[in-house]
Design a protein around this motif. Structure first.
Motif, PDB file in Angstrom:
ATOM      1  N   ALA A  93     -15.288   2.135   0.369  1.00  0.00           N
ATOM      2  CA  ALA A  93     -15.123   2.265  -1.021  1.00  0.00           C
ATOM      3  C   ALA A  93     -13.743   3.120  -1.049  1.00  0.00           C
ATOM      4  CB  ALA A  93     -16.146   3.042  -1.908  1.00  0.00           C
ATOM      5  N   ILE A  94     -13.740   4.372  -0.293  1.00  0.00           N
ATOM      6  CA  ILE A  94     -12.687   5.120  -0.143  1.00  0.00           C
ATOM      7  C   ILE A  94     -11.337   4.280   0.715  1.00  0.00           C
ATOM      8  CG2 ILE A  94     -11.412   7.080   1.181  1.00  0.00           C
ATOM      9  CD1 ILE A  94     -14.399   8.406   1.215  1.00  0.00           C
ATOM     10  N   LEU A  95     -11.484   3.586   1.407  1.00  0.00           N
ATOM     11  CA  LEU A  95     -10.342   2.727   1.884  1.00  0.00           C
ATOM     12  C   LEU A  95     -10.086   1.788   0.882  1.00  0.00           C
ATOM     13  CD1 LEU A  95     -11.899   2.256   5.626  1.00  0.00           C
ATOM     14  CD2 LEU A  95      -9.739   3.336   4.867  1.00  0.00           C
ATOM     15  N   ALA A  96     -10.737   0.918   0.291  1.00  0.00           N
ATOM     16  CA  ALA A  96     -10.592   0.063  -0.953  1.00  0.00           C
ATOM     17  C   ALA A  96      -9.565   0.783  -1.929  1.00  0.00           C
ATOM     18  CB  ALA A  96     -11.739  -0.295  -1.363  1.00  0.00           C
ATOM     19  N   ALA A  97     -10.103   1.927  -2.315  1.00  0.00           N
ATOM     20  CA  ALA A  97      -9.259   2.866  -3.387  1.00  0.00           C
ATOM     21  C   ALA A  97      -7.980   3.400  -2.646  1.00  0.00           C
ATOM     22  CB  ALA A  97     -10.181   4.327  -3.804  1.00  0.00           C
ATOM     23  N   ASP A 133       1.367   2.479  -2.578  1.00  0.00           N
ATOM     24  CA  ASP A 133       2.364   1.758  -2.765  1.00  0.00           C
ATOM     25  C   ASP A 133       3.072   1.590  -1.215  1.00  0.00           C
ATOM     26  OD1 ASP A 133       2.521   1.322  -5.363  1.00  0.00           O
ATOM     27  OD2 ASP A 133       3.493   3.157  -5.883  1.00  0.00           O
ATOM     28  N   ASN A 134       2.785   2.533  -0.429  1.00  0.00           N
ATOM     29  CA  ASN A 134       3.367   2.590   0.842  1.00  0.00           C
ATOM     30  C   ASN A 134       2.636   1.398   1.991  1.00  0.00           C
ATOM     31  OD1 ASN A 134       3.504   2.990   3.813  1.00  0.00           O
ATOM     32  ND2 ASN A 134       4.387   4.948   3.221  1.00  0.00           N
ATOM     33  N   LYS A 135       3.600   0.581   2.484  1.00  0.00           N
ATOM     34  CA  LYS A 135       2.874  -0.545   3.151  1.00  0.00           C
ATOM     35  C   LYS A 135       2.319  -0.286   4.372  1.00  0.00           C
ATOM     36  CE  LYS A 135       5.927  -4.392   2.028  1.00  0.00           C
ATOM     37  NZ  LYS A 135       6.945  -5.569   2.510  1.00  0.00           N
ATOM     38  N   VAL A 136       2.442   0.955   5.033  1.00  0.00           N
ATOM     39  CA  VAL A 136       2.106   1.188   6.217  1.00  0.00           C
ATOM     40  C   VAL A 136       0.643   1.830   5.766  1.00  0.00           C
ATOM     41  CG1 VAL A 136       1.858   2.990   8.095  1.00  0.00           C
ATOM     42  CG2 VAL A 136       3.988   1.742   7.582  1.00  0.00           C
ATOM     43  N   VAL A 137       0.475   2.579   4.853  1.00  0.00           N
ATOM     44  CA  VAL A 137      -0.912   3.159   4.538  1.00  0.00           C
ATOM     45  C   VAL A 137      -1.883   1.960   3.898  1.00  0.00           C
ATOM     46  CG1 VAL A 137      -2.059   4.574   2.560  1.00  0.00           C
ATOM     47  CG2 VAL A 137       0.022   5.385   3.800  1.00  0.00           C
ATOM     48  N   LYS A 138      -1.146   0.917   3.331  1.00  0.00           N
ATOM     49  CA  LYS A 138      -2.148  -0.179   2.799  1.00  0.00           C
ATOM     50  C   LYS A 138      -2.567  -1.009   3.936  1.00  0.00           C
ATOM     51  CE  LYS A 138      -1.405  -2.606  -1.184  1.00  0.00           C
ATOM     52  NZ  LYS A 138      -1.420  -2.363  -2.536  1.00  0.00           N
ATOM     53  N   ASN A 139      -1.696  -1.271   4.913  1.00  0.00           N
ATOM     54  CA  ASN A 139      -2.114  -2.014   6.183  1.00  0.00           C
ATOM     55  C   ASN A 139      -3.302  -1.204   6.947  1.00  0.00           C
ATOM     56  OD1 ASN A 139      -0.591  -4.008   5.406  1.00  0.00           O
ATOM     57  ND2 ASN A 139       1.164  -3.345   6.688  1.00  0.00           N
ATOM     58  N   THR A 140      -3.047   0.053   7.053  1.00  0.00           N
ATOM     59  CA  THR A 140      -3.913   0.930   7.800  1.00  0.00           C
ATOM     60  C   THR A 140      -5.273   0.922   6.955  1.00  0.00           C
ATOM     61  OG1 THR A 140      -1.926   2.386   8.557  1.00  0.00           O
ATOM     62  CG2 THR A 140      -4.592   3.302   8.629  1.00  0.00           C
ATOM     63  N   ALA A 141      -5.274   0.963   5.772  1.00  0.00           N
ATOM     64  CA  ALA A 141      -6.453   1.344   4.817  1.00  0.00           C
ATOM     65  C   ALA A 141      -7.292  -0.289   5.076  1.00  0.00           C
ATOM     66  CB  ALA A 141      -6.288   1.491   3.607  1.00  0.00           C
TER      67      ALA A 141
END
Length: 144
Positions: A24-28, A34-42
């Motif tokens: 749930a935390i990673l989905a949030a 908005d950061n691609k690196v953060v999105k891909n890591t999550a």
């Protein structure tokens, strides 16, 4: 380690809840960033958490030492017979020796299964025999 924490750690339901909270935390993070690196890591971490949850639900375990040596999931999977008893106990002993996994009573379905591992490994590195009477995981069911 605190006995209460160790008991919680050994509880499958607690492990599943922790995995679900992590998902749930990673989905949030994925939805709000908005950061691609953060999105891909999550996304990658979420995929790993979903895999961990699926393995937990399926009661599937792997010997990490064998997995790293062979690269084969099939060879490293801890197999069970039709009654749920572990077949390749040697992999558990190897994992204990290499300090890859800390087995505890909740990893076994029955007391005889835990006893078989204890006797095959010849050591109690994971303190399965708390009262040191030679009988391990006495709180587990006797089995068939």
């Amino acid at each position: 380690m605190n006995k209460k924490i160790q008991k919680m750690r050994g509880n499958k339901n607690v492990r599943l809840v922790v995995i679900l909270i992590l998902i749930a935390i990673l989905a949030a993070v994925w939805f709000t960033s908005d950061n691609k690196v953060v999105k891909n890591t999550a996304l990658v971490a979420g995929g790993l958490a979903v895999t961990a949850g699926a393995l937990e639900v399926a009661d599937t375990d792997f010997d990490l030492a064998t997995l790293f040596e062979t690269g084969s999931l099939k060879e490293s999977m801890l197999a069970r017979d039709e009654d749920g008893n572990l077949l390749n106990v040697g992999l558990i002993c190897d994992a204990q020796e290499a300090d890859y996994y800390d087995y505890n009573c909740s990893d076994f379905l029955t007391q005889p299964e835990a006893q078989k591992v204890y006797e095959a490994c010849g050591t109690d590195v994971n303190r399965l025999d708390g009262d040191k009477d030679g009988i391990v995981c006495e709180s587990l069911p006797a089995g068939a």
